[in-house]
Design an enzyme around this catalytic site. Structure first.
Site, PDB file in Angstrom:
ATOM      1  N   LYS A  19      33.221  -9.429  38.214  1.00 46.45           N
ATOM      2  CA  LYS A  19      34.591  -8.797  38.659  1.00 46.45           C
ATOM      3  C   LYS A  19      35.656  -9.814  38.191  1.00 46.45           C
ATOM      4  CE  LYS A  19      37.128  -6.123  41.475  1.00 46.45           C
ATOM      5  NZ  LYS A  19      37.258  -4.618  41.012  1.00 46.45           N
ATOM      6  N   TYR A  77      25.835 -16.253  49.169  1.00 50.53           N
ATOM      7  CA  TYR A  77      24.681 -16.488  49.946  1.00 50.53           C
ATOM      8  C   TYR A  77      24.324 -17.770  50.384  1.00 50.53           C
ATOM      9  CZ  TYR A  77      22.773 -11.797  49.599  1.00 50.53           C
ATOM     10  OH  TYR A  77      22.362 -10.418  49.729  1.00 50.53           O
ATOM     11  N   ASP A 127      20.141  -1.764  45.685  1.00 46.36           N
ATOM     12  CA  ASP A 127      19.778  -0.661  46.521  1.00 46.36           C
ATOM     13  C   ASP A 127      20.112   0.686  45.880  1.00 46.36           C
ATOM     14  OD1 ASP A 127      18.925  -2.650  48.545  1.00 46.36           O
ATOM     15  OD2 ASP A 127      19.910  -1.466  50.206  1.00 46.36           O
ATOM     16  N   ASP A 152      22.493  -7.618  45.101  1.00 49.27           N
ATOM     17  CA  ASP A 152      21.776  -6.959  46.402  1.00 49.27           C
ATOM     18  C   ASP A 152      22.309  -5.641  46.290  1.00 49.27           C
ATOM     19  OD1 ASP A 152      20.412  -7.051  48.815  1.00 49.27           O
ATOM     20  OD2 ASP A 152      22.634  -7.533  49.718  1.00 49.27           O
ATOM     21  N   ASP A 206      32.487  -2.536  40.061  1.00 51.61           N
ATOM     22  CA  ASP A 206      32.892  -1.288  40.737  1.00 51.61           C
ATOM     23  C   ASP A 206      32.637  -0.245  39.763  1.00 51.61           C
ATOM     24  OD1 ASP A 206      34.847  -2.472  39.356  1.00 51.61           O
ATOM     25  OD2 ASP A 206      36.570  -1.698  40.348  1.00 51.61           O
TER      26      ASP A 206
HETATM   27  C1  IPM Z   1      17.228  -8.296  49.582  1.00 52.10           C
HETATM   28  C2  IPM Z   1      17.650  -8.282  50.973  1.00 52.10           C
HETATM   29  C3  IPM Z   1      17.869  -9.549  51.328  1.00 52.10           C
HETATM   30  C4  IPM Z   1      18.937 -10.196  50.541  1.00 52.10           C
HETATM   31  C5  IPM Z   1      18.379  -9.625  52.875  1.00 52.10           C
HETATM   32  C6  IPM Z   1      17.065  -9.452  53.715  1.00 52.10           C
HETATM   33  C7  IPM Z   1      18.729 -11.296  53.079  1.00 52.10           C
HETATM   34  O1  IPM Z   1      18.553  -7.566  51.152  1.00 52.10           O
HETATM   35  O2  IPM Z   1      16.056  -8.868  49.102  1.00 52.10           O
HETATM   36  O3  IPM Z   1      17.595  -7.448  48.758  1.00 52.10           O
HETATM   37  O4  IPM Z   1      19.977  -9.805  50.849  1.00 52.10           O
HETATM   38  O5  IPM Z   1      18.885 -10.836  49.287  1.00 52.10           O
HETATM   39 MG    MG Z   2      18.958  -6.076  49.332  1.00 55.09          MG
END
Ligand code: IPM
Ligand code: MG
Length: 364
Positions: A195, A146, A255, A251, A227
């Site tokens: 990794k 990032y 999710d 990140d 993975d």
């Molecule tokens: C998160 C989001 C952010 C990230 C984006 C919006 C830049 O996906 O907070 O997980 O990737 O950190």
């Molecule tokens: Mg995210």
């Protein structure tokens, strides 16, 4: 006690969900006799519209001058929103990354646990969902891909894009310490995810985690590849306690964790540094498709507000009261659309603001 909170409603569903978290905080202040003062600032697409940039110095200064920041979400739809016609460093997401960096928020906590009432919303096999899980992700937030050097250039007539994954010893060490400290207060297990079979940055990560682990003999350190972890999270999430990983892997895996916990709308987050200051935001995005419809799930934001009370203000009872109210509302059958099960009896579908009212009402 008086606490100064800067709010960043942001874009999409952000303003709706932040309003509900604020409502719940006001209720907590009444019940427990605290005073919370709120100041609202712009960040993301709305800041581009107002000031031509996603994050102004004034917004950074206001955040710095407060005790904590409560955020909604930022950004729009790539390809649809005019914000994405701007150069990358002028887009909404750039504002959030700059804010995290400027405030020094290197440690992102994303707790995912399966409420028993949401087992049906969990996409995993019933035998796995029945066991439940409670995972605390510790995501490094101000390093890695990032924030590494990047460029796009033309080499021999062909476009080449480069992103750099860079980690320094001190960055890994400080996040490792956080992970072990948190594990000491939980089930004393850290799974460090990397990794290391491919990346140098991961090999350094693994070495430093092993060094830090020596200071925490009570905590078990397990190393895992990213993975394989993605696979284990759906196969047997109950095996995890603290999962510590670098920015990009975190990140992605967070999710996945949110989805197995029922919905992205359930996953709160805290972004911390060494002192008590923090930024609190739901892990999900701005959901432009449903913005303004009063149907978004405000619980991740409300639970983020509970994390704010716990980590920044040291108000443990008050934080518990919010988390208990959420559990209670779910137990009583209240649901937003994302976690609704139309085939189940006795569930009541609520709008965003009604869910906020319900949680506020259940604060004891
Ligand atoms: C998160 C989001 C952010 C990230 C984006 C919006 C830049 O996906 O907070 O997980 O990737 O950190
Ligand atoms: Mg995210």
């Amino acid at each position: 006690m008086n606490f100064k909170i800067t709010t960043i409603p942001g874009d999409g569903i952000g303003p709706e969900i932040v309003a509900e978290a604020r409502k719940v905080l006001l209720r907590v202040s009444e019940v427990y006799g605290h005073s919370f003062s709120f100041e609202e600032v712009l960040m993301g697409g709305c800041s581009i519209d107002a000031y031509g940039e996603p994050l102004t110095d004034e917004t950074i200064e206001k955040c710095k001058a407060s005790d904590a920041v409560l955020m909604g979400s930022i950004g729009g739809k790539v390809g649809q929103s005019k914000w994405y016609e701007l150069p990358p460093e002028k887009r909404p997401e750039a504002g959030l990354l700059k804010l995290r960096k400027s405030l020094g928020l290197f440690c992102n906590l994303r707790p995912a646990h399966l409420y028993p009432e949401l087992k049906k919303a969990c996409p995993l096999r019933e035998s796995i969902a029945d066991k439940g899980f409670d995972v605390m992700m510790v995501r490094e937030l101000t390093g890695g891909l990032y924030f590494g050097k990047r460029k796009t250039e033309v080499v021999d007539g062909e476009e080449v894009a480069i992103d750099t994954l860079e980690y320094h010893d001190y960055e890994i060490r400080r996040i490792a310490k956080k992970a072990f400290e948190i594990a000491m207060k939980r089930n004393k297990k850290v799974t460090s995810v990397d990794k290391a079979n491919v990346l140098d940055s991961s090999r350094l990560w693994r070495r430093i985690f092993a060094e830090v682990a020596a200071d925490y003999p009570e905590v078990e350190l397990e190393n895992a590849l990213v993975d394989s972890t993605a696979m284990q999270l759906v196969r047997n999430p109950a095996q995890f306690d603290v999962v510590a990983t670098e920015n990009m892997f975190g990140d992605i895996l967070s999710d996945e964790m949110a989805e197995i916990a029922g919905s992205l709308g359930m996953l709160p987050s805290a972004s911390l540094r060494e002192d008590s200051f923090g930024l609190y935001e739901p892990s999900g995005g701005s959901a432009p498709d449903i913005a303004g419809m009063n149907i978004a799930n405000p619980l991740a934001t409300i639970l983020s507000a509970a994390m704010m009370l716990r980590y920044s203000f040291n108000l443990t009872k008050e934080a518990d009261s919010i988390e208990n109210a959420v559990a209670e509302a779910l137990a009583q059958g209240y649901r937003t659309g994302d976690i609704m099960d139309d085939s189940a009896e006795g569930l009541k579908k609520l709008h965003t603001d009604e869910m906020g009212d319900k949680i506020a009402e259940l604060i004891k």
